[in-house]
Design a protein around this motif. Structure first.
Motif, PDB file in Angstrom:
ATOM      1  N   ALA A 185      11.901  14.545 -22.928  1.00  0.00           N
ATOM      2  CA  ALA A 185      12.210  13.736 -21.743  1.00  0.00           C
ATOM      3  C   ALA A 185      12.738  14.597 -20.599  1.00  0.00           C
ATOM      4  O   ALA A 185      12.743  14.157 -19.446  1.00  0.00           O
ATOM      5  CB  ALA A 185      13.226  12.651 -22.088  1.00  0.00           C
ATOM      6  N   GLN A 186      13.156  15.816 -20.900  1.00  0.00           N
ATOM      7  CA  GLN A 186      13.652  16.723 -19.864  1.00  0.00           C
ATOM      8  C   GLN A 186      12.543  17.575 -19.254  1.00  0.00           C
ATOM      9  O   GLN A 186      12.807  18.382 -18.375  1.00  0.00           O
ATOM     10  CB  GLN A 186      14.749  17.607 -20.458  1.00  0.00           C
ATOM     11  CG  GLN A 186      15.969  16.804 -20.929  1.00  0.00           C
ATOM     12  CD  GLN A 186      17.019  17.667 -21.593  1.00  0.00           C
ATOM     13  OE1 GLN A 186      16.801  18.229 -22.662  1.00  0.00           O
ATOM     14  NE2 GLN A 186      18.166  17.787 -20.959  1.00  0.00           N
ATOM     15  N   LYS A 187      11.319  17.376 -19.744  1.00  0.00           N
ATOM     16  CA  LYS A 187      10.155  18.081 -19.191  1.00  0.00           C
ATOM     17  C   LYS A 187       9.507  17.196 -18.125  1.00  0.00           C
ATOM     18  O   LYS A 187       9.022  16.095 -18.426  1.00  0.00           O
ATOM     19  CB  LYS A 187       9.133  18.389 -20.288  1.00  0.00           C
ATOM     20  CG  LYS A 187       9.703  19.096 -21.510  1.00  0.00           C
ATOM     21  CD  LYS A 187      10.036  20.535 -21.225  1.00  0.00           C
ATOM     22  CE  LYS A 187      10.471  21.253 -22.494  1.00  0.00           C
ATOM     23  NZ  LYS A 187      10.859  22.658 -22.234  1.00  0.00           N
ATOM     24  N   ASN A 188       9.490  17.656 -16.891  1.00  0.00           N
ATOM     25  CA  ASN A 188       8.978  16.837 -15.785  1.00  0.00           C
ATOM     26  C   ASN A 188       7.557  16.348 -16.018  1.00  0.00           C
ATOM     27  O   ASN A 188       7.214  15.213 -15.675  1.00  0.00           O
ATOM     28  CB  ASN A 188       9.033  17.627 -14.467  1.00  0.00           C
ATOM     29  CG  ASN A 188      10.453  17.815 -13.968  1.00  0.00           C
ATOM     30  OD1 ASN A 188      11.325  17.001 -14.266  1.00  0.00           O
ATOM     31  ND2 ASN A 188      10.694  18.889 -13.223  1.00  0.00           N
ATOM     32  N   LEU A 191       7.563  13.322 -18.731  1.00  0.00           N
ATOM     33  CA  LEU A 191       8.428  12.155 -18.585  1.00  0.00           C
ATOM     34  C   LEU A 191       7.637  10.861 -18.418  1.00  0.00           C
ATOM     35  O   LEU A 191       7.922   9.849 -19.077  1.00  0.00           O
ATOM     36  CB  LEU A 191       9.379  12.355 -17.402  1.00  0.00           C
ATOM     37  CG  LEU A 191      10.367  11.222 -17.139  1.00  0.00           C
ATOM     38  CD1 LEU A 191      11.225  10.938 -18.363  1.00  0.00           C
ATOM     39  CD2 LEU A 191      11.247  11.563 -15.925  1.00  0.00           C
ATOM     40  N   TYR A 192       6.624  10.872 -17.567  1.00  0.00           N
ATOM     41  CA  TYR A 192       5.840   9.657 -17.360  1.00  0.00           C
ATOM     42  C   TYR A 192       5.104   9.251 -18.633  1.00  0.00           C
ATOM     43  O   TYR A 192       5.032   8.054 -18.954  1.00  0.00           O
ATOM     44  CB  TYR A 192       4.838   9.842 -16.217  1.00  0.00           C
ATOM     45  CG  TYR A 192       3.903   8.655 -16.058  1.00  0.00           C
ATOM     46  CD1 TYR A 192       4.368   7.447 -15.533  1.00  0.00           C
ATOM     47  CD2 TYR A 192       2.579   8.729 -16.473  1.00  0.00           C
ATOM     48  CE1 TYR A 192       3.530   6.353 -15.400  1.00  0.00           C
ATOM     49  CE2 TYR A 192       1.729   7.637 -16.355  1.00  0.00           C
ATOM     50  CZ  TYR A 192       2.213   6.457 -15.818  1.00  0.00           C
ATOM     51  OH  TYR A 192       1.378   5.369 -15.711  1.00  0.00           O
ATOM     52  N   ARG A 225      18.822  10.345 -20.881  1.00  0.00           N
ATOM     53  CA  ARG A 225      17.939  11.367 -20.311  1.00  0.00           C
ATOM     54  C   ARG A 225      16.759  10.727 -19.583  1.00  0.00           C
ATOM     55  O   ARG A 225      16.320  11.218 -18.546  1.00  0.00           O
ATOM     56  CB  ARG A 225      17.465  12.316 -21.412  1.00  0.00           C
ATOM     57  CG  ARG A 225      18.605  13.193 -21.901  1.00  0.00           C
ATOM     58  CD  ARG A 225      18.186  14.214 -22.926  1.00  0.00           C
ATOM     59  NE  ARG A 225      19.325  15.032 -23.317  1.00  0.00           N
ATOM     60  CZ  ARG A 225      19.311  15.926 -24.292  1.00  0.00           C
ATOM     61  NH1 ARG A 225      18.190  16.115 -24.986  1.00  0.00           N
ATOM     62  NH2 ARG A 225      20.389  16.636 -24.587  1.00  0.00           N
ATOM     63  N   LEU A 226      16.244   9.632 -20.129  1.00  0.00           N
ATOM     64  CA  LEU A 226      15.171   8.925 -19.436  1.00  0.00           C
ATOM     65  C   LEU A 226      15.668   8.351 -18.115  1.00  0.00           C
ATOM     66  O   LEU A 226      14.977   8.427 -17.093  1.00  0.00           O
ATOM     67  CB  LEU A 226      14.632   7.794 -20.320  1.00  0.00           C
ATOM     68  CG  LEU A 226      13.851   8.202 -21.567  1.00  0.00           C
ATOM     69  CD1 LEU A 226      13.504   6.966 -22.393  1.00  0.00           C
ATOM     70  CD2 LEU A 226      12.577   8.966 -21.199  1.00  0.00           C
ATOM     71  N   GLY A 229      16.133  11.165 -15.680  1.00  0.00           N
ATOM     72  CA  GLY A 229      14.851  11.716 -15.259  1.00  0.00           C
ATOM     73  C   GLY A 229      14.135  10.844 -14.253  1.00  0.00           C
ATOM     74  O   GLY A 229      13.582  11.340 -13.258  1.00  0.00           O
ATOM     75  N   ARG A 230      14.126   9.535 -14.475  1.00  0.00           N
ATOM     76  CA  ARG A 230      13.413   8.630 -13.562  1.00  0.00           C
ATOM     77  C   ARG A 230      14.123   8.480 -12.219  1.00  0.00           C
ATOM     78  O   ARG A 230      13.527   7.992 -11.253  1.00  0.00           O
ATOM     79  CB  ARG A 230      13.234   7.247 -14.210  1.00  0.00           C
ATOM     80  CG  ARG A 230      14.514   6.491 -14.424  1.00  0.00           C
ATOM     81  CD  ARG A 230      14.298   5.245 -15.262  1.00  0.00           C
ATOM     82  NE  ARG A 230      13.720   4.149 -14.522  1.00  0.00           N
ATOM     83  CZ  ARG A 230      14.435   3.221 -13.868  1.00  0.00           C
ATOM     84  NH1 ARG A 230      15.758   3.258 -13.880  1.00  0.00           N
ATOM     85  NH2 ARG A 230      13.830   2.253 -13.233  1.00  0.00           N
ATOM     86  N   TYR A 235      10.853  12.706  -9.319  1.00  0.00           N
ATOM     87  CA  TYR A 235      10.140  11.620 -10.003  1.00  0.00           C
ATOM     88  C   TYR A 235       9.997  10.397  -9.092  1.00  0.00           C
ATOM     89  O   TYR A 235       8.949   9.741  -9.077  1.00  0.00           O
ATOM     90  CB  TYR A 235      10.885  11.238 -11.284  1.00  0.00           C
ATOM     91  CG  TYR A 235      10.068  10.363 -12.218  1.00  0.00           C
ATOM     92  CD1 TYR A 235       9.117  10.930 -13.065  1.00  0.00           C
ATOM     93  CD2 TYR A 235      10.232   8.979 -12.237  1.00  0.00           C
ATOM     94  CE1 TYR A 235       8.362  10.142 -13.920  1.00  0.00           C
ATOM     95  CE2 TYR A 235       9.479   8.187 -13.092  1.00  0.00           C
ATOM     96  CZ  TYR A 235       8.546   8.768 -13.924  1.00  0.00           C
ATOM     97  OH  TYR A 235       7.785   7.983 -14.757  1.00  0.00           O
ATOM     98  N   HIS A 248       9.167   2.076 -20.512  1.00  0.00           N
ATOM     99  CA  HIS A 248       9.860   1.869 -19.228  1.00  0.00           C
ATOM    100  C   HIS A 248      10.234   0.410 -19.034  1.00  0.00           C
ATOM    101  O   HIS A 248      11.366   0.081 -18.653  1.00  0.00           O
ATOM    102  CB  HIS A 248       8.987   2.346 -18.064  1.00  0.00           C
ATOM    103  CG  HIS A 248       9.632   2.153 -16.723  1.00  0.00           C
ATOM    104  ND1 HIS A 248       9.572   0.952 -16.035  1.00  0.00           N
ATOM    105  CD2 HIS A 248      10.376   2.994 -15.957  1.00  0.00           C
ATOM    106  CE1 HIS A 248      10.238   1.058 -14.910  1.00  0.00           C
ATOM    107  NE2 HIS A 248      10.734   2.293 -14.830  1.00  0.00           N
TER     108      HIS A 248
END
Length: 308
Positions: A185-188, A191-192, A225-226, A229-230, A235, A248
């Motif tokens: 989840a920390q990888k751009n 994430l999606y 983390r999600l 990230g969002r 993002y 999501h």
């Protein structure tokens, strides 16, 4: 004696012999002498053996790697190739032991990059073989090495499998897979794919106070983390579209009941769960681009007031 009884007796004898040999090897290493036990075991892997013997040898190699530090460090790249070749064995028990052995070797710095090269094969195994023990062994290995960027396309393909394991009700596998997902989840660029992955309608059951504390804590870390990230400017600069049954929507959609689950966890008996639930609440109320200043998180616009 029956044939089956003879086989069982023979297997018990082999196991006892391997244990005794390992004990002697540990004593020799303690005295500063190379026992040669690990090299002998690796050499025997190259011989034609039955399934049980292959599994036992790999199990003994794993123990040697952990206990005979000098001998393990003296191994070479060919030894890693040999162990990794066992991932193609037709028997799941052998695959599982090979995964455990690779994890043991991954604790030695010089082998990590080479073991990373087998990450795609490990991910492929997880998606094609539905076996809880194999999943656990695979995930423990993947969680012990940095996953290279070249594995990201395969990770996208196996994301539904990872999400199914998370919802499998098998606690050991769930804890391992949620740790992997939290890291991803920390990888751009992933994430999606995680947020848009389809989940079951009862996904939020993972946040119930009745779940084991170890799992609850890891699920809450994942949610934090999600959420972070969002809310990053990077993002948020893109208008993303999500499936109705996506992760999501389960966590952050208009119909989500995540807020209710989090508020219940604030009074959880385990302190680390309480603290992590509060962190998720803060991350939902305070987008990262406003900084970590609670005063800037207007209550009238908070996620939780919007749930009312």
């Amino acid at each position: 004696m029956s044939r089956a009884g003879g086989r069982a007796g023979g297997r018990a004898g082999n196991e006892n012999s391997l244990t005794q040999q390992l004990g002697l090897a540990i004593e020799r290493e303690r005295l500063g002498r190379d026992s040669g036990e690990l090299r002998r075991l690796l050499n025997s892997l190259e011989c034609k053996q039955d399934e049980y013997t292959r599994s036992m040898i790999l199990h003994s190699v794993t123990r040697c790697v952990y206990l005979l530090e000098a001998e393990a460090s003296a191994c070479n790249a060919d030894d890693i190739v040999l162990v990794a070749s066992m991932l193609d064995d037709k028997e799941n028990s052998v695959k599982i032991q090979a995964l455990n052995t690779l994890k043991a070797f991954s604790g030695i710095r010089k082998f990590r990059q080479q073991i990373q090269e087998h990450s795609i094969k490990v991910l492929e195994l997880m998606s094609t073989v539905w076996d809880s023990e194999l999943h656990i062994a695979s995930l423990r290995l993947l969680n012990n090495i940095p996953l290279p960027d070249f594995a990201h396309p395969q990770l996208r393909r196996v994301m539904p499998t990872l999400m199914e394991i998370l919802q499998s009700d098998y606690i050991l596998a769930q804890v391992q897979v949620i740790r992997l997902l939290s890291s991803l989840a920390q990888k751009n660029d992933l994430l999606y794919d995680i947020l848009n992955c389809q989940v079951h309608s009862n996904f939020l059951n993972l946040f119930q106070a009745t779940q084991p504390g170890s799992l609850l804590f890891e699920v809450l870390v994942f949610a934090e983390r999600l959420s972070e990230g969002r809310n990053t400017p990077h993002y948020r600069a893109v208008k993303w579209h999500y499936n109705e049954q996506s992760l999501h929507e389960a966590l952050f959609g208009d119909e989500s009941r995540l807020a209710d689950r989090l508020l219940a966890l604030v009074i959880h008996p385990e302190e680390e769960v309480q603290i992590q639930a509060c962190k998720v609440i803060v991350s939902l109320q305070c987008p990262r681009d406003v900084g970590l200043q609670p005063s800037l998180c207007q209550a009238s616009h908070s996620y939780f007031n919007n749930r009312e």
